[in-house]
Design an enzyme around this catalytic site. Structure first.
Site, PDB file in Angstrom:
ATOM      1  N   HIS A 204      55.054 -94.933 123.976  1.00 61.53           N
ATOM      2  CA  HIS A 204      55.487 -93.922 122.998  1.00 61.53           C
ATOM      3  C   HIS A 204      54.939 -94.126 121.591  1.00 61.53           C
ATOM      4  O   HIS A 204      55.149 -93.289 120.732  1.00 61.53           O
ATOM      5  CB  HIS A 204      57.017 -93.897 122.915  1.00 61.53           C
TER       6      HIS A 204
HETATM    7  C1  UD1 Z   1      60.818 -93.689 116.845  1.00 57.51           C
HETATM    8  C2  UD1 Z   1      60.446 -94.814 115.889  1.00 57.51           C
HETATM    9  C3  UD1 Z   1      59.799 -95.939 116.679  1.00 57.51           C
HETATM   10  C4  UD1 Z   1      60.697 -96.385 117.812  1.00 57.51           C
HETATM   11  C5  UD1 Z   1      61.076 -95.189 118.678  1.00 57.51           C
HETATM   12  C6  UD1 Z   1      62.068 -95.596 119.723  1.00 57.51           C
HETATM   13  C7  UD1 Z   1      59.802 -94.168 113.597  1.00 57.51           C
HETATM   14  C8  UD1 Z   1      58.663 -93.984 112.648  1.00 57.51           C
HETATM   15  N1  UD1 Z   1      59.466 -94.358 114.895  1.00 57.51           N
HETATM   16  O1  UD1 Z   1      59.615 -93.179 117.409  1.00 57.51           O
HETATM   17  O2  UD1 Z   1      59.579 -97.039 115.818  1.00 57.51           O
HETATM   18  O3  UD1 Z   1      59.999 -97.326 118.579  1.00 57.51           O
HETATM   19  O4  UD1 Z   1      61.680 -94.171 117.850  1.00 57.51           O
HETATM   20  O5  UD1 Z   1      62.039 -94.761 120.837  1.00 57.51           O
HETATM   21  O6  UD1 Z   1      60.935 -94.134 113.190  1.00 57.51           O
HETATM   22  N2  UD1 Z   1      61.714 -86.146 120.402  1.00 57.51           N
HETATM   23  C9  UD1 Z   1      62.435 -85.369 121.279  1.00 57.51           C
HETATM   24  N3  UD1 Z   1      63.752 -85.673 121.474  1.00 57.51           N
HETATM   25  C10 UD1 Z   1      64.388 -86.687 120.852  1.00 57.51           C
HETATM   26  C11 UD1 Z   1      63.638 -87.460 119.956  1.00 57.51           C
HETATM   27  C12 UD1 Z   1      62.311 -87.180 119.744  1.00 57.51           C
HETATM   28  O7  UD1 Z   1      61.916 -84.429 121.867  1.00 57.51           O
HETATM   29  O8  UD1 Z   1      65.603 -86.899 121.092  1.00 57.51           O
HETATM   30  C13 UD1 Z   1      60.278 -85.853 120.220  1.00 57.51           C
HETATM   31  C14 UD1 Z   1      59.989 -84.871 119.085  1.00 57.51           C
HETATM   32  O9  UD1 Z   1      58.909 -84.098 119.459  1.00 57.51           O
HETATM   33  C15 UD1 Z   1      59.593 -85.802 117.947  1.00 57.51           C
HETATM   34  C16 UD1 Z   1      58.880 -86.925 118.683  1.00 57.51           C
HETATM   35  O10 UD1 Z   1      59.600 -87.068 119.905  1.00 57.51           O
HETATM   36  O11 UD1 Z   1      58.746 -85.176 117.005  1.00 57.51           O
HETATM   37  C17 UD1 Z   1      58.879 -88.234 117.931  1.00 57.51           C
HETATM   38  O12 UD1 Z   1      60.204 -88.626 117.563  1.00 57.51           O
HETATM   39  P1  UD1 Z   1      60.446 -89.586 116.315  1.00 57.51           P
HETATM   40  O13 UD1 Z   1      61.879 -89.917 116.196  1.00 57.51           O
HETATM   41  O14 UD1 Z   1      59.765 -89.032 115.096  1.00 57.51           O
HETATM   42  O15 UD1 Z   1      59.610 -90.867 116.673  1.00 57.51           O
HETATM   43  P2  UD1 Z   1      59.570 -91.730 118.017  1.00 57.51           P
HETATM   44  O16 UD1 Z   1      58.212 -91.586 118.603  1.00 57.51           O
HETATM   45  O17 UD1 Z   1      60.749 -91.437 118.856  1.00 57.51           O
HETATM   46  N1  UDP Z   2      65.045 -97.903 127.434  1.00 53.74           N
HETATM   47  C1  UDP Z   2      65.949 -97.194 128.212  1.00 53.74           C
HETATM   48  N2  UDP Z   2      65.481 -96.168 128.976  1.00 53.74           N
HETATM   49  C2  UDP Z   2      64.152 -95.807 129.011  1.00 53.74           C
HETATM   50  C3  UDP Z   2      63.255 -96.545 128.216  1.00 53.74           C
HETATM   51  C4  UDP Z   2      63.724 -97.569 127.426  1.00 53.74           C
HETATM   52  O1  UDP Z   2      67.151 -97.512 128.233  1.00 53.74           O
HETATM   53  O2  UDP Z   2      63.796 -94.873 129.719  1.00 53.74           O
HETATM   54  C5  UDP Z   2      65.550 -99.003 126.564  1.00 53.74           C
HETATM   55  C6  UDP Z   2      64.918-100.348 126.817  1.00 53.74           C
HETATM   56  O3  UDP Z   2      65.640-101.059 127.790  1.00 53.74           O
HETATM   57  C7  UDP Z   2      64.956-101.014 125.446  1.00 53.74           C
HETATM   58  C8  UDP Z   2      64.871 -99.848 124.483  1.00 53.74           C
HETATM   59  O4  UDP Z   2      65.206 -98.684 125.231  1.00 53.74           O
HETATM   60  O5  UDP Z   2      66.175-101.698 125.218  1.00 53.74           O
HETATM   61  C9  UDP Z   2      63.488 -99.730 123.913  1.00 53.74           C
HETATM   62  O6  UDP Z   2      63.356 -98.543 123.216  1.00 53.74           O
HETATM   63  P1  UDP Z   2      61.958 -97.920 122.841  1.00 53.74           P
HETATM   64  O7  UDP Z   2      60.911 -98.400 123.753  1.00 53.74           O
HETATM   65  O8  UDP Z   2      62.158 -96.456 122.742  1.00 53.74           O
HETATM   66  O9  UDP Z   2      61.737 -98.418 121.346  1.00 53.74           O
HETATM   67  P2  UDP Z   2      61.155 -99.749 120.666  1.00 53.74           P
HETATM   68  O10 UDP Z   2      61.869-100.923 121.218  1.00 53.74           O
HETATM   69  O11 UDP Z   2      59.681 -99.777 120.908  1.00 53.74           O
HETATM   70  O12 UDP Z   2      61.424 -99.521 119.213  1.00 53.74           O
END
Ligand code: UD1
Ligand code: UDP
Length: 377
Positions: A204
């Site tokens: 992601h």
């Molecule tokens: C964010 C964090 C990242 C973290 C990740 C965990 C920042 C800069 N990034 O990334 O560090 O590892 O969360 O998963 O804060 N979207 C949906 N539904 C949701 C959430 C997001 O559709 O519930 C989609 C939207 O299109 C959105 C995109 O995902 O624009 C990115 O979401 P965003 O929260 O900006 O960043 P993540 O990639 O989730």
């Molecule tokens: N995770 C989850 N379901 C999923 C993918 C990840 O419960 O389908 C959990 C995973 O076990 C871990 C956390 O989400 O504890 C990691 O989140 P993510 O990879 O979104 O973010 P990051 O750790 O890179 O910030």
């Protein structure tokens, strides 16, 4: 004492849940503020339910947006709540935009910030997370680096006071939930998977998903995997694959199961039983080594170098030959597999949440939980 928790994404909910629990056990009622950075049921509410967190006090519904839009909106809304509630400390965890917004809004109201998982550095300032980590650490009054290595990163930046190495709360979360997952989750049956006969994949990161060229390199790796695999897909990646016309290509891969993101219990069970994990997630690199599963990280750097040094994690970037060579070696070379799987967990004993709650309560009782005018007095 009134501690406020500001969180908004999947990993923050998971990693803060042991700290919330620890405060409740000490008889302290936490204030829970959810920014709404993640809002889909399977990115947020499912974790609140499964981890049995108390009711959220303030839902800010910030949602998605550009970096500044999301951070700015969150700051404005968090500030209003903190002004009304005047907590004694604001806890944030990790490196998301929610963390930066919570830390900045709080410290400027002279409400001290406690940063859980402080001191991580990828040394790659092109990542939004690296900027968030550095700024949140410098805005914080109390810092909880998970490891000595993270503490040294803080020291190099002049942050040496109120720094407590406590371990990573992910160990607490894994220990508190993997037994429950083993009993409750039927995920292997649902997807027709056998223990140690499949790969688990997640992707992601912005740097892997925002450019077509990089996503295509990922697709090429997925097309040639030497083993059945399951890929719970983050909504960001699904959107980008669709936008770049690559989603159908991924869905056509016969040996790959693509699902929506899964709840924590299903996901933990999938991790524990995987032959190996390929990911660009921070939390999943940590969980892999805790659960004794070899991890290949689809990045060129990591802010979790402890996992690489311990021997449980290898950085493969988006280099197809490198990734596939390591996978084949894991399949063919038992000794190599055993070494990676048995790498020691560098993230502590699973009591980080208790330590954090106790330290903050003690600082509060002694009247030392406040924003000081200088770190150096
Ligand atoms: C964010 C964090 C990242 C973290 C990740 C965990 C920042 C800069 N990034 O990334 O560090 O590892 O969360 O998963 O804060 N979207 C949906 N539904 C949701 C959430 C997001 O559709 O519930 C989609 C939207 O299109 C959105 C995109 O995902 O624009 C990115 O979401 P965003 O929260 O900006 O960043 P993540 O990639 O989730
Ligand atoms: N995770 C989850 N379901 C999923 C993918 C990840 O419960 O389908 C959990 C995973 O076990 C871990 C956390 O989400 O504890 C990691 O989140 P993510 O990879 O979104 O973010 P990051 O750790 O890179 O910030």
């Amino acid at each position: 004492m009134k501690p406020a928790f500001v969180f908004g994404t999947r990993p923050e909910i998971i990693k803060l849940s042991p700290v919330v629990r620890a405060f409740i056990e000490l008889g302290v009622e936490p204030l829970l503020i959810h920014t709404g950075q993640h809002y889909d049921y399977e990115m947020s509410k499912i974790f609140l339910e499964e981890l049995e967190l108390p009711k959220i006090d303030h839902h800010l519904e910030v949602g998605s947006g550009s970096q500044a839009e999301q951070t700015g909106k969150a700051m404005i809304k968090i500030e209003r709540v903190l002004m009304d509630e005047r907590p004694d400390v604001t806890l944030v965890q990790g490196d998301t935009n929610t963390v930066l917004a919570g830390a900045l809004a709080s410290v400027k109201l002279k409400i001290p910030v406690a940063h859980v998982e402080a001191g991580l550095r990828s040394f790659d300032r092109t990542m939004p997370e690296e900027i968030n980590r550095i700024l949140a650490d410098h805005a914080s009054e109390v810092l909880f680096p998970p490891t000595e290595e993270a503490r040294r990163n803080l020291e190099r930046e002049g942050i040496t006071e109120n720094v407590y190495v406590v371990g990573n709360t992910i160990v607490d979360a894994v220990l508190q939930n993997s037994g429950i997952a083993e009993k409750k989750s039927d995920v292997l049956k649902r997807f027709n998977l056998k223990p140690k006969e499949y790969l688990l994949i997640t992707v992601h990161r912005a740097e892997n998903t925002d450019r077509r060229e990089n996503l295509e390199r990922l697709v090429e790796i997925l097309e040639d995997l030497p083993m059945k695999a399951i890929y719970p897909m983050h909504p960001r990646t699904r959107n980008r694959l669709k936008k770049f016309g690559l989603l159908e290509r991924v869905e056509r891969i016969e040996s790959l199961i693509v699902t929506k993101p899964l709840g924590y219990l299903d996901f933990l069970k999938l991790e524990k039983n995987a032959f190996a994990i390929m990911t660009d997630s921070g939390g999943i690199q940590e969980e892999a080594i805790i659960l004794n599963v070899p991890c290949l990280t689809l990045r060129y750097n990591t802010e979790r170098p402890e996992t690489v040094k311990a021997g449980g994690n290898i950085l493969v970037g988006l280099e197809k030959e490198r990734a596939l060579n390591y996978l084949r070696r894991l399949i063919d070379d038992e000794e190599f597999y055993r070494k990676m799987a048995n790498a020691p967990n560098p993230f502590g004993d699973g009591k980080a949440g208790d330590r954090i709650a106790q330290i903050l309560l003690e600082l509060y009782r002694r009247g030392n939980l406040k924003v000081r005018s200088s770190r150096f007095i």
